[in-house]
Design an enzyme around this catalytic site. Structure first.
Site, mmCIF file in Angstrom:
data_model
loop_
_atom_site.group_PDB
_atom_site.id
_atom_site.type_symbol
_atom_site.label_atom_id
_atom_site.label_comp_id
_atom_site.label_asym_id
_atom_site.label_seq_id
_atom_site.Cartn_x
_atom_site.Cartn_y
_atom_site.Cartn_z
ATOM 1 N N ALA A 1 0.724 -1.054 -0.234
ATOM 2 C CA ALA A 1 -0.423 0.384 0.502
ATOM 3 C C ALA A 1 0.770 1.397 -0.111
ATOM 4 O O ALA A 1 2.516 0.713 -0.058
ATOM 5 C CB ALA A 1 -1.145 -0.061 1.371
ATOM 6 N N HIS A 2 0.322 3.366 0.100
ATOM 7 C CA HIS A 2 0.708 3.746 -0.098
ATOM 8 C C HIS A 2 1.562 3.906 0.963
ATOM 9 O O HIS A 2 1.606 3.507 2.011
ATOM 10 C CB HIS A 2 -0.241 5.488 -0.356
ATOM 11 C CG HIS A 2 -1.489 4.677 0.554
ATOM 12 N ND1 HIS A 2 -2.298 5.999 0.348
ATOM 13 C CD2 HIS A 2 -1.769 4.266 1.807
ATOM 14 C CE1 HIS A 2 -3.136 5.632 1.387
ATOM 15 N NE2 HIS A 2 -2.988 5.371 1.863
#
Lengths: 365, 365, 365
Positions: free
Chosen positions: B246-247
């Site tokens: 994920a980011h």
């Protein structure tokens, strides 16, 4: 969605057989479930548990097993057949052929097909597909738009690759298979030699993937090529979307896996198995024929006899789960406490004979 | 699968070193495991646990460590080297270079390369690839067929994108990386401001993805771009297929993750960690160097010391599992019952001194 | 990564509103977190728990709620607004529009667009995209490079498909949606009639996928077409990467799912739900509005009231986990042992009245 081009009950029975009880001329516009049917709907009753729905359904025609013939006929037209669900499956196939345009045979002008590729008769190559040298596309196969078929790969007769499938070099898909968009067949297996000096050193994956006949592979599913030998998917295997099959795995004939199933390297799965969504099997183990693994279950060892196997933490409201989770960590300690109590009780009962016999007979006056 | 173009033991030793004991002229047609080898097979023994297989193997040559020199030589040709598994890895690399055609350098005429892209020397751009303006492809990099390299993205020297990789705008992949088909680098992170009036309001992901050198990324794996800063994958990280990063995650050097591992936003993973298939880590936590997380294990908090961590519900036959699952819900109540028993026992033992001492000494006459 | 083209606080407040306290002329070069900010950074404080970071931050300007106005102003410029996180989200959107080039409208010459496709005003079709006959692309929609839009599919106004999205025939995406690379919308649902004679017989999936407005769909996520009716994703749903939505599922308005969530066939998910990463729901069940399922949790039955639901095996060091796992298998047996102890204790307490009353009153002299 479904084009309701006119079709009659007679057309259906002529194409698929079964005993038609009712008017051949009845127009059928759609296939639908019993509870959501109208006079132009053909429906089916596969599971006798739902027979209660039969009488109340407005379906124009119902496909039923012989045992339900009288009930079905009492309410309207029926097609009687030994296996209504199979009949329904075949009906959907016939219907799809009727309402969906066939693939255009030939090579789309935008496709990039190497002159060294061999294309069988009646092959369809979609827009912007790539077919590399030495690849072989057998008769009647359909390569969807934007697919990639690598060097010396082979696609069997009548197989359909939906748009944007990747079939890497030297990998083989058998006849009458269906591969959905985004599937990647033949990426490298995950193999490295760990080395203090150089970190993970890549082991080139020199094998390929061999897929049998009548296999279906879901969207974005990955089947890695083998390290030395091949990864093998036997005939009739059905893989859902987003599945991971690692290098050198073998999956036995007729096994089906739901989404997010993962099988680690060199594991051998038997025939006729099923895996629920999110199930996983570690590497280098062997699963017998007829094993059914529940969803979200991790298999960490070989399983040598058929059956249903499960390992799921039971769902609870979060507060209750928290209590259970905390207590679970104390479980070995709780077992010790039970043992201590048992020892104590045993000692006490030695002292007071009869107490352990429970029924309190000595207490009766 | 593997082209058995002739090669001799002498060729192998000349290319890869090691001490060759045996005839240089011996023809080698394949690399294979000890138990499945013939006279034209070169095999290896990496794990001394399998030394029993050595004597019985028909392999033409076996790669062994110095400690097994005598045993190996007793049965035929051998290559002696300090780390046989590393030697094997290098042998596969040498073999692959020998049997697989090199990528054709230059830009395939069907590729769409923006004039504003910068291509280094010896670059290969495959059929129907897209390279947007401002992208930079460094020397010797290979962009497979149907890849997408977005605006101002950068691919390092010698890196290979297999067919159909997506590298979004402004994202950077280092040197000597391998990215497999279907991988998506730089899709938006999953970020929204929840709002009663407007539902989830998108937070544009203004960062990018930065990937170091010698990283391998599996098929259909996703690495999201950062919200404000970047998502970072350090040198030598190896990611299997179908992984989700994920980011704003950072993954430390030399960490390896098996398929279906998921790491939620802003989490920091240390160096030299491993994650089994289906492992997951929540967002905003920190995992120390040298942490090994077992398959199917959920990590809900930071881990600050190295070790092996596991959280897997043990597999059982379904009927046994059902009993365990039902009882598990009662676990907090069972603990209370143990406590009650302990209180009762303590009270009883206060009454009858000695009973808790267990060995029943008072009972001895 | 972010182009720091000059912008002032005044520009921001003019575009997005809020009460600006401080110099309109202050140059802002970036958006960043409080703890990592400089004088050219605009930051925000959404969660009052982090207010301690406010005083120490070097941010040029901080977006705060009215309650923190005084604290914020004491340290420098501020924008005061009722919902700082929402303001931040809008700021990122405004920023992205400013620094990212708009899509070029029109059809890229390399795209393959069927003459029978209908394109609205201001549509952009990227390089090497395929749009088939009967497809409709509404005003202002953007079809990224290498996307596939099948026959009679529809893309709503202002919707953006990132590069390499597959939207299968007859499937519909609403207005203002965002679909990320590798997503597959409309692959066949996983449906077969098992047959002793023929193995699994395919049930053609005659439905489609219907997606509402303002939906975001992550990279490599799969949404299967329905068997008879459609699979439905309602307005405002947000799906992360690598999610699997099976055939005939319905997902209610404003529900959000993290990566690796899987929903099996015909299940109905309510509105405003959330699913943590790796959560799964079996088929043919119903989940109420406002249900929150934790990561890695398997839902095997319907849930009819809102709340947080969890089923995660707690993490432990591997050795401790092994003990717990072994003991867990004995849990039903341990319960029996507790029962036996209770029966024994009850019998004993019948014998010695008062012992079970615990407080040992009889022991007092």
């Amino acid at each position: 969605m479904i084009d309701s081009a006119e079709v009659t009950l007679g057309d259906i029975a002529a194409a698929l057989g079964g005993e038609l009880i009712g008017p051949k001329s009845l127009d059928i516009a759609r296939i639908g479930p019993l509870e959501d049917a109208d006079a132009a709907t053909i429906s089916f009753l596969a599971n006798p548990r739902y027979r209660a729905q039969l009488a109340g359904s407005s379906a124009g025609c119902v496909i039923v097993a012989p045992a339900l013939r009288d009930e079905a006929v009492a309410r309207g037209a029926a097609i009687v057949t030994p296996d209504p669900y199979l009949y329904f499956a075949r009906l959907t196939q016939w219907w799809a052929r009727r309402v969906r345009p066939a693939a255009v045979t030939g090579v789309h002008p935008s496709a990039v097909v190497d002159p060294g590729a061999r294309l069988g008769a009646g092959v369809s190559i979609g827009a912007l597909a790539v077919v590399e040298a030495g690849a072989q596309i057998d008769d009647g196969a359909e390569i969807g738009a934007q697919c990639f078929v690598g060097r010396a790969a082979r696609v069997g007769a009548g197989t359909r690759l939906h748009p944007r499938v990747t079939l890497a070099f030297e990998c083989v898909v058998g006849a009458r298979c269906i591969v959905h968009s985004g599937a990647v067949i033949g990426a490298d297996g995950f193999g490295f030699a760990p080395s203090r000096e150089h970190g993970y050193v890549k082991i080139e994956q020199l094998g390929a993937v061999r897929i049998g006949d009548d296999v279906e592979i879901g969207a974005n599913t990955c089947i890695d090529r083998g390290a030395l030998g091949d990864t093998v998917i036997e005939d009739g295997v059905k893989l859902d979307n987003l599945i991971q099959i690692a290098h050198n795995v073998r999956i036995g004939r007729g096994t089906a896996m739901a989404a997010f199933t993962g099988v680690a390297g060199s594991t051998r799965i038997g025939e006729g198995c099923t895996f629920g969504g999110g199930a996983g099997v570690v590497g280098h183990v062997s699963i017998a024929d007829g094993v059914h693994v529940s969803a979200h279950t991790a298999v960490l060892r070989s399983i040598d006899k058929p059956g249903v196997y499960t390992g799921i933490f039971p769902l609870a409201e979060n507060r209750a789960w928290e209590k259970t989770a905390v207590t679970l960590r104390q479980l070995p300690a709780l077992r010790e406490r039970i043992r201590a109590l048992e020892r104590q009780a045993a000692a006490a009962s030695d002292q007071e004979p009869g107490a352990a016999d429970a029924n309190g007979a000595e207490n009766t006056p």
